[in-house]
Design a protein around this motif. Structure first.
Motif, PDB file in Angstrom:
ATOM      1  N   UNK A  42      42.496  33.812  46.531  1.00 54.43           N
ATOM      2  CA  UNK A  42      43.052  34.484  45.365  1.00 54.43           C
ATOM      3  C   UNK A  42      43.156  35.986  45.609  1.00 54.43           C
ATOM      4  N   UNK A  43      44.117  36.577  44.943  1.00 55.86           N
ATOM      5  CA  UNK A  43      44.242  38.025  44.857  1.00 55.86           C
ATOM      6  C   UNK A  43      44.544  38.332  43.394  1.00 55.86           C
ATOM      7  N   UNK A  44      43.626  39.024  42.716  1.00 54.35           N
ATOM      8  CA  UNK A  44      43.722  39.221  41.279  1.00 54.35           C
ATOM      9  C   UNK A  44      43.661  40.708  40.961  1.00 54.35           C
ATOM     10  N   UNK A  45      44.481  41.124  40.002  1.00 54.47           N
ATOM     11  CA  UNK A  45      44.435  42.483  39.470  1.00 54.47           C
ATOM     12  C   UNK A  45      44.196  42.406  37.968  1.00 54.47           C
ATOM     13  N   UNK A  46      43.361  43.312  37.464  1.00 54.08           N
ATOM     14  CA  UNK A  46      43.011  43.324  36.038  1.00 54.08           C
ATOM     15  C   UNK A  46      43.080  44.742  35.491  1.00 54.08           C
ATOM     16  N   UNK A  47      43.732  44.891  34.341  1.00 53.84           N
ATOM     17  CA  UNK A  47      43.773  46.185  33.662  1.00 53.84           C
ATOM     18  C   UNK A  47      42.477  46.399  32.895  1.00 53.84           C
ATOM     19  N   UNK A  48      41.967  47.629  32.848  1.00 54.40           N
ATOM     20  CA  UNK A  48      40.754  47.888  32.059  1.00 54.40           C
ATOM     21  C   UNK A  48      41.027  47.708  30.569  1.00 54.40           C
ATOM     22  N   UNK A  49      39.977  47.357  29.848  1.00 49.25           N
ATOM     23  CA  UNK A  49      40.098  47.124  28.407  1.00 49.25           C
ATOM     24  C   UNK A  49      39.945  48.431  27.638  1.00 49.25           C
ATOM     25  N   UNK A  50      40.273  48.375  26.352  1.00 45.50           N
ATOM     26  CA  UNK A  50      40.120  49.553  25.502  1.00 45.50           C
ATOM     27  C   UNK A  50      38.689  50.040  25.430  1.00 45.50           C
ATOM     28  N   UNK A  51      37.725  49.111  25.403  1.00 41.35           N
ATOM     29  CA  UNK A  51      36.317  49.516  25.333  1.00 41.35           C
ATOM     30  C   UNK A  51      35.882  50.192  26.624  1.00 41.35           C
ATOM     31  N   UNK A  52      36.345  49.687  27.755  1.00 45.77           N
ATOM     32  CA  UNK A  52      35.995  50.308  29.032  1.00 45.77           C
ATOM     33  C   UNK A  52      36.599  51.702  29.161  1.00 45.77           C
TER      34      UNK A  52
END
Length: 725
Positions: free
Chosen positions: A497-507
């Protein structure tokens, strides 16, 4: 407003297409009713498996169409009743690779392979819970396990169907609020009632389904659970924290502060009961579906309401009030009182399946959910902080007809969340998240081998008008898997797998005291995308008489986002900051079930489970709140009318700790249960007696922020009955 537009557009179109397709598709037949599956599960839920695979029933959209089931676990029927709890994380905590946050008895979210929060998606029939449970461990998941029919833990390439947030996996909860088929009976009733001694907890739930004719079915369900403060073995606080409190009491006494010294000693010596750990929950749902041929359209509305206490961090109130005595921010008021949570959610759902015939696309599956969620933190009788969340999630998935060796699905998904925190100690600025994604999942048969691939592209916008900050992220994720039937009953495979995730508002936007978690949390508005490479090897299936499911995995993160304690204090609270660094995860998990005695009337089997996770920054610094090595061994006797089980759970000490994080000791629980079906030839009534932590052993879950002052429950004797008619 957007929700109403989506429903207004989708409903007439889907209904018209269903009506038009009615002559082309035959009505699906239903399985016989029974409590192990529930009465409203259609034939399509019984996922086809190759001859050597575990007997797993999977209904997650897309997953049940394919054989992408590496690491999948399912709890239903007697096992769901055996593990019943008020929080979904606790229900799943015995599965390999699964534990829980255990923040409080009223708030415990699943932790998969050491991942939690934004890296684990909790789904309701394929779309998110639309609450705030992923943003903070003190927020309960807005799902009542009492009304759940089945819970699935999903891993592998298929989780990309549900979001890039599912790096650790996804938990898919199946309930019956939207009817799934036309019942055979004129009225179908399911009910569950139980009692737990450890918290003097009473719980009851029931549901009713009735066909109205013409393909229409209506559904109603409700539940209620009330639990008092939890009984615990030994002291409330850990040995290390107790020593600190007693040392601080001695210092106060030496300075002549006798009252404060006595207060600290009383906190340090508290034992037997965990104060302010009560929980009270009720839920109600109404739903209806229309069936035409193999197509359907259904909708539901529901209400979830829970109130629960959050045990106080010992010494935090003392320090907090002591600070304010000097800066007079409280206008002469004393301590505010215990922190409790009032959580309310109104939810509306739409679900449609449109059969499209024998062309390229077999059917279109649509899901839309809307949520209005409020989470209020009370300090004594005063309102502290209120979290308001309005959310929408909608997805459309096209399931392909098998074309030779190729099969799969593709679709699009939209997610919107409007988050606001209101109050003097609102630690997160109001923010909005918009996300649009497209995805595809394909499987190609290569003789005895299967090639599986998944891809997802997301565009995410996170903005806070209050702070004048707007961030945009584009994330591309993909997965590729190859599995092979060994011909011996086992299937072996590897997933990459190769996954990208955007940070959340709380982070991004946290900055202030969070009274519920008793921490001062600081985000970073400059956080970048989190990226991860991953590889997993697995073996599953039948080896002789034994069922085997083993997995080995590793993840390499770039710009891993995590919440870390700094050792500093602000407003008398420990300071936690969101940091970003490269990190590595390594883990192994497995389950082997071996029947060693079998006759027509009785089967005796051994059940062995275990998991281990090692997670650290690239410089070797351990990451916080990583579960230790866990092993479970059980003996089970299965007969036509009973199921008896005895098990031993061992949790090793966790000494690989992050900076300023305290270690946890090892502990061992012994549990037993007996399920009995009193009606000969009828599985529709199940009585279950269980005893957990029989020897009243003290245990502290390392994945919990509150492990130093929230031990696991002591000895618990419980009884429950489940009915299905």
């Amino acid at each position: 407003m957007l929700y109403h537009k989506i429903v207004a557009a989708a409903s007439p179109l889907t209904l018209a297409l269903i009506t038009a397709s009615q002559p082309a598709v035959a009505q699906q037949t239903a399985p016989a009713p029974g409590p192990a599956r529930g009465d409203l599960v259609d034939d399509d839920f019984h996922n086809r498996q190759d001859a050597g695979a575990n007997e797993i029933i999977v209904s997650a959209r897309g997953v049940r169409e394919l054989d992408i089931l590496a690491g999948t676990s399912v709890i239903e029927g007697t096992e769901l009743q055996r593990n019943l709890d008020g929080q979904i994380g606790e229900v799943l905590a015995r599965l390999p690779g699964v534990t829980a946050t255990g923040f409080a008895p009223g708030a415990s979210r699943p932790v998969l392979r050491g991942f939690s929060g934004e890296r684990v998606r909790v789904l309701n029939d394929g779309i998110g819970t639309l609450d705030a449970s992923n943003t903070s461990d003190d927020h309960a998941v807005s799902i009542d396990p009492l009304t759940v029919e089945r819970i699935e833990v999903l891993r592998g390439p298929a989780v990309l169907l549900y979001g890039s947030q599912a790096i650790g996996g996804a938990v898919n909860v199946i309930d019956k609020r939207i009817p799934r088929r036309v019942p055979d009976e004129s009225i179908h009733l399911d009910a569950l009632a139980g009692y737990d001694s450890v918290s003097d907890a009473y719980q009851i739930a029931s549901s009713v389904d009735a066909p109205l004719g013409g393909g229409f079915v209506v559904h109603a369900d409700g539940s209620y659970r009330k639990a008092g403060d939890v009984s615990i073995p030994g002291f409330v606080v850990s040995n290390a924290l107790r020593a600190d409190l007693l040392a601080e009491a001695a210092e106060e006494e030496a300075e002549g502060e006798l009252g404060e010294a006595a207060e600290l000693r009383a906190i340090a010596n508290q034992r037997g009961v965990l104060p302010n750990s009560f929980a009270e929950t009720w839920s109600a749902n109404l739903g209806a579906s229309f069936f035409a041929g193999g197509s359907m359209l259904g909708a539901s509305v529901g209400w979830y309401d829970t109130s629960y206490g959050l045990p106080a961090r010992p010494g935090a109130e003392h320090a907090h009030s002591h600070d304010h005595d000097h800066d007079h921010d409280h206008d002469g008021e004393g301590e505010e009182g215990p922190v409790t949570i009032g959580l309310r959610q109104f939810r509306a759902d739409l679900r449609g399946e449109l059969m499209l015939g024998n062309g390229l696309i077999e059917k279109l599956i649509t899901r839309v959910g809307y949520s209005n969620y409020t989470h209020t933190e009370f300090e004594g009788t005063e309102v502290g902080t209120v979290f308001d969340v309005q959310g929408i999630e909608a997805r459309a998935e096209f399931v392909q007809n098998s074309s030779g060796a190729l099969r799969g699905s593709f679709g699009a998904q939209y997610y919107f969340r409007d988050f606001a925190a209101i109050g003097a100690e609102a630690f997160v600025a109001p923010n909005r998240t918009d996300q649009f994604g497209v995805f595809a999942l394909q499987e190609y048969q290569l003789g005895a081998a299967q090639l599986e691939g998944a891809a997802r592209y997301e565009v995410t916008g996170v903005d806070s008008q209050t702070l004048g900050i707007e961030r945009d992220f584009r994330a591309l994720s993909g997965a590729l898997g190859l599995s092979f039937d060994t011909g011996t009953g086992l299937r072996a495979g590897v997933n990459g797998t190769r996954v990208e995730r955007a940070p959340s508002g709380e982070e991004l936007f946290s900055n202030g005291p969070h009274v519920a978690t008793q921490a001062f949390e600081i985000g970073d508005p400059d956080l970048s995308k989190e990226r991860a490479w991953g590889v997993e090897g697995y073996v599953r299936g039948r080896l002789g008489p034994a069922q085997v499911n083993l997995a080995l995995y590793r993840n390499w993160f770039d710009d891993y986002i995590y919440l870390s304690e700094t050792g500093e204090e602000e407003d008398g609270l420990p300071v936690f900051v969101y940091l970003q660094d490269d990190a590595n995860y390594f883990g192994v998990e497995g389950q082997v079930t071996v029947p060693f005695y079998r006759t027509e009337r009785l089967t005796l089997l051994a059940d062995l489970r275990g998991d281990y996770v090692r997670a650290e920054l690239t410089d070797g610094t351990p990451l916080p709140r990583i579960p230790p090595l866990r092993l479970l061994g059980a003996l089970e006797a299965q007969g036509a009318r009973f199921d008896a089980r005895a098990e031993v759970q061992w949790f090793s000490a966790q000494n690989r700790t992050a900076p300023f994080e305290l270690p946890t000791d090892d502990y061992m629980f012994v549990n037993a249960s007996l399920a009995f079906k009193p009606l000969r030839g009828d599985d529709n009534v199940t009585l279950l007696l269980r005893a957990n932590n029989i020897f009243d052993v003290e245990g502290r879950r390392h994945t919990s922020f509150t492990k130093e002052f929230v031990p696991l429950p002591g000895r618990n004797l419980s009884a429950s009955v489940r009915l299905s008619f």
